[in-house]
Design a protein around this motif. Structure first.
Motif, PDB file in Angstrom:
ATOM      1  N   THR A 146       0.817  -1.214   0.000  1.00 49.55           N
ATOM      2  CA  THR A 146       0.000   0.000   0.000  1.00 49.55           C
ATOM      3  C   THR A 146       0.845   1.256   0.000  1.00 49.55           C
ATOM      4  O   THR A 146       0.455   2.261  -0.559  1.00 49.55           O
ATOM      5  N   HIS A 147       1.989   1.204   0.724  1.00 49.47           N
ATOM      6  CA  HIS A 147       2.861   2.370   0.747  1.00 49.47           C
ATOM      7  C   HIS A 147       2.147   3.625   1.199  1.00 49.47           C
ATOM      8  O   HIS A 147       2.396   4.712   0.692  1.00 49.47           O
ATOM      9  N   TYR A 178       0.594   3.727  10.744  1.00 49.27           N
ATOM     10  CA  TYR A 178       1.887   3.071  10.646  1.00 49.27           C
ATOM     11  C   TYR A 178       2.315   2.984   9.205  1.00 49.27           C
ATOM     12  O   TYR A 178       1.515   2.679   8.329  1.00 49.27           O
ATOM     13  N   GLU A 179       3.591   3.259   8.955  1.00 44.32           N
ATOM     14  CA  GLU A 179       4.110   3.110   7.594  1.00 44.32           C
ATOM     15  C   GLU A 179       5.483   2.462   7.641  1.00 44.32           C
ATOM     16  O   GLU A 179       6.224   2.616   8.606  1.00 44.32           O
ATOM     17  N   SER A 213      -3.923   2.947   9.551  1.00 42.73           N
ATOM     18  CA  SER A 213      -4.291   2.771  10.960  1.00 42.73           C
ATOM     19  C   SER A 213      -4.455   1.291  11.241  1.00 42.73           C
ATOM     20  O   SER A 213      -4.568   0.475  10.321  1.00 42.73           O
ATOM     21  N   ALA A 214      -4.500   0.935  12.528  1.00 42.73           N
ATOM     22  CA  ALA A 214      -4.649  -0.471  12.903  1.00 42.73           C
ATOM     23  C   ALA A 214      -5.903  -1.069  12.284  1.00 42.73           C
ATOM     24  O   ALA A 214      -5.860  -2.171  11.732  1.00 42.73           O
ATOM     25  N   SER A 215      -6.997  -0.331  12.333  1.00 40.63           N
ATOM     26  CA  SER A 215      -8.230  -0.923  11.823  1.00 40.63           C
ATOM     27  C   SER A 215      -8.225  -0.999  10.294  1.00 40.63           C
ATOM     28  O   SER A 215      -8.838  -1.896   9.715  1.00 40.63           O
ATOM     29  N   GLU A 216      -7.504  -0.088   9.645  1.00 42.81           N
ATOM     30  CA  GLU A 216      -7.350  -0.209   8.197  1.00 42.81           C
ATOM     31  C   GLU A 216      -6.521  -1.437   7.842  1.00 42.81           C
ATOM     32  O   GLU A 216      -6.842  -2.157   6.892  1.00 42.81           O
ATOM     33  N   ILE A 217      -5.454  -1.663   8.589  1.00 44.70           N
ATOM     34  CA  ILE A 217      -4.648  -2.859   8.350  1.00 44.70           C
ATOM     35  C   ILE A 217      -5.521  -4.090   8.533  1.00 44.70           C
ATOM     36  O   ILE A 217      -5.534  -5.002   7.703  1.00 44.70           O
TER      37      ILE A 217
END
Lengths: 138, 138
Positions: free
Chosen positions: B31-32, B80-81, B36-40
């Motif tokens: 994704t680069h 997070y990235e 967020s945690a919930s997106e992950i």
DNA sequence: TTTTGTGCAAATTCTTTGCAACGGC
DNA sequence: GCCGTTGCAAAGAATTTGCACAAAA
């Protein structure tokens, strides 16, 4: 004494100058530190001002809408400080004791324009906060 | 393909390269974008990777400790990235659609030293994030 | 006396923790 | 097989919402 000015600002938007709003403003005026909602709550308890934590949240949001208060998000918690015509500035917070010191500077005016050119965004706001160890906690 | 390097890093600290850690890394690699945690969590669902949200939190924290992942706090939520040897940089986020664009710059080296002199803090880190309106949402 | 503000309870959102079962190495 | 990792349930912290009552104007 902000009260007279504030009363006007509130009334102009159909809002009221209440006991609790006065108390929150007075506290922010006295402490002159960015406080979190729960800090505002407990410091008002100490002053024997009965107020609900929910009302603190609602109050700081109203004050923010009126442009009287600045919201900053430090270490995952929102803090609020009086604007009082103060110049735009930033902060540094100690990781150990949480002390917050004002930094009376902002090097981002030119950069903001550059970013607008580069990204085609309209830049609305920025956050710039430093963290570290204060002299006592090093 | 980060896997081989990462496997070493994990083992060096007595940790293990697991199915879920691989999946989170692969997602961040693809994704680069700062997620967020919930997106992950939900993007892994889309990929039919069974993982608990709790495990996402634990995983990004491990990856952060290993220095593989960068945590940023945007608009009251952590994202997070992947670092992947990328240069220190900052971001601008659209207030409407949430799009995040990298800003490949940081004007704060000299300023940091100045702040250390002025405040006697040891500066450890800083956050610099811009918000505004992206070309589409203006 | 009308309309806004407040307190209380409860819900929401994001994140962390405890514990038994699972699975790398 | 040992010990780190995971899932599930539950707890926790910060913040928001719904609703009846209280209080500014």
């Amino acid at each position: 004494m902000l009260e007279p000015t504030i009363g006007k600002g509130l009334r102009a938007t159909g809002r009221r100058l209440t006991r609790t709003r006065k108390a929150v403003l007075a506290l922010l005026e006295d402490t002159h530190q960015p406080l979190s909602a729960s800090e505002i709550y407990s410091q008002l308890q100490d002053r024997h001002v009965a107020i609900d934590l929910v009302t603190v949240y609602r109050t700081v949001n109203v004050l923010k809408e009126l442009g009287l208060v600045m919201q900053l998000d430090l270490q995952g918690q929102s803090r609020y400080e009086l604007k009082e015509g103060r110049k735009h500035h930033h902060h540094i917070q100690c990781r150990v004791c949480g002390e917050i010191v004002d930094l009376l500077l902002c090097p981002l005016k030119k950069l903001t324009r550059l970013i607008e050119e580069q990204t085609q965004f309209i830049v609305d706001d920025h956050t710039l906060e430093f963290a570290g160890f204060c002299p006592k906690c090093q």
